[in-house]
Design an enzyme around this catalytic site. Structure first.
Site, PDB file in Angstrom:
ATOM      1  N   ASP A  86       0.853  -1.185   0.000  1.00 26.07           N
ATOM      2  CA  ASP A  86       0.000   0.000   0.000  1.00 26.07           C
ATOM      3  C   ASP A  86       0.891   1.237   0.000  1.00 26.07           C
ATOM      4  OD1 ASP A  86      -2.145  -1.670   0.071  1.00 26.07           O
ATOM      5  OD2 ASP A  86      -2.948  -0.972   1.983  1.00 26.07           O
ATOM      6  N   HIS A 137      -6.148   2.388  -4.853  1.00 28.07           N
ATOM      7  CA  HIS A 137      -6.363   2.553  -3.411  1.00 28.07           C
ATOM      8  C   HIS A 137      -7.187   3.819  -3.134  1.00 28.07           C
ATOM      9  CE1 HIS A 137      -5.692   1.138   0.557  1.00 28.07           C
ATOM     10  NE2 HIS A 137      -4.759   2.002   0.912  1.00 28.07           N
ATOM     11  N   HIS A 141      -8.274   8.414  -0.227  1.00 28.78           N
ATOM     12  CA  HIS A 141      -8.153   7.521   0.924  1.00 28.78           C
ATOM     13  C   HIS A 141      -9.236   7.772   1.981  1.00 28.78           C
ATOM     14  CE1 HIS A 141      -5.985   5.246   4.152  1.00 28.78           C
ATOM     15  NE2 HIS A 141      -5.503   4.585   3.121  1.00 28.78           N
ATOM     16  N   HIS A 236       3.662  -2.026   3.724  1.00 26.96           N
ATOM     17  CA  HIS A 236       3.595  -0.616   3.359  1.00 26.96           C
ATOM     18  C   HIS A 236       4.924  -0.177   2.753  1.00 26.96           C
ATOM     19  CE1 HIS A 236       0.026  -0.747   5.923  1.00 26.96           C
ATOM     20  NE2 HIS A 236      -0.361   0.350   5.285  1.00 26.96           N
TER      21      HIS A 236
END
Length: 268
Positions: A86, A137, A141, A236
């Site tokens: 991510d 994504h 967010h 991440h």
């Protein structure tokens, strides 16, 4: 917008915290499919080392919406890993991560937000050029479980698609990861209606606090101790620890007999 998104390490990693905490309410653990319509936080319960954890929505339930948290290999015991990252912002760790992936000829999926596409277009180009999947994504967010109408949901995904198209000249492959792991059944339906597969995860750890990174030993303990057939691993790209250990981590997984697949092979 950039300053706001740079505060993401805590919020951005909340979803992984749910996975790392491996605590699932009893009702959901007993009735994952029935309870899934009401839940908004993805969570996992790790019960046996080296085995697939229990999700608070079952693989069978998620499959109805072209959604996944583990590959089908887990049923056959095939040692396969789907590696995902991510990407909320860039802090210099993605380059070394890409270097390690290239060294091992491993392809991953990088789930990017709009800010990442704006601030690190060259890295996005490199991801695409080196054969990685760049996933969606969302543009800003948000908590997508609070979005009820298809139009607003679509804007969050199409905004990322357009930025990716402008940077690479390519169409984005339709893999979607809910920010913070927050979702609803209507979100799963909306993503499916837009042609997306929703991708959760079956293994993550607390790697997103820039000023409180796990030690190498802690990282290896979680990522090697809990790896399992068909694992969809969430890391991440902001993690200095991940950047430092990835070469050795891939070697350890390979030594254990694991191979790597990409998300476009999930349903096979």
């Amino acid at each position: 917008m950039i300053n706001k998104l740079k505060k993401l390490p805590a919020a951005f990693g909340l979803a992984a915290a749910l996975a790392a905490a491996f605590c699932v309410p009893a009702l959901i653990r007993e009735q994952p499919a029935q309870a899934a319509a009401a839940i908004t936080n993805w969570g996992l319960s790790f019960q046996n080392p080296g085995k697939t954890p229990a999700g608070n929505a079952s693989a069978e339930y998620l499959a109805e919406f072209d959604a996944y948290f583990v590959g089908a290999e887990e049923q056959k015991g095939e040692k396969t890993i789907y590696l995902t990252f991510d990407c909320g912002y860039e802090n210099g760790c993605t380059g070394p991560i890409l270097d390690a992936l290239k060294k091992h000829d491993v392809k991953a999926c990088f789930f990017v937000v709009g800010n990442y596409l704006d601030s690190a277009p060259e890295l996005v180009k490199r991801m695409a050029e080196e054969g990685h999947i760049v996933g969606n994504h969302t543009l800003t967010h948000p908590d997508m479980s609070e979005i009820a109408d298809l139009g607003s949901f679509q804007q969050q995904l199409e905004g990322v698609e357009e930025k990716y198209r402008q940077i690479t000249g390519q169409e984005m492959q339709k893999f979607y990861r809910p920010p913070q792991g927050k979702f609803s059944e209507s979100n799963l339906q909306q993503a499916q209606q837009l042609g997306y597969q929703t991708v959760f995860w079956s293994l993550a750890y607390v790697d997103w606090y820039a000023d409180k990174q796990p030690s190498h030993e802690e990282a290896f303990e979680k990522l090697c101790g809990r790896i399992h057939p068909g694992a969809i691993v969430l890391l991440h790209s902001t993690s200095q620890t991940n950047a430092e250990i990835l070469d050795e981590l891939l070697t350890r997984w390979e030594t254990e007999g694991y191979t790597f697949k990409t998300l476009d092979q999930l349903g096979r």
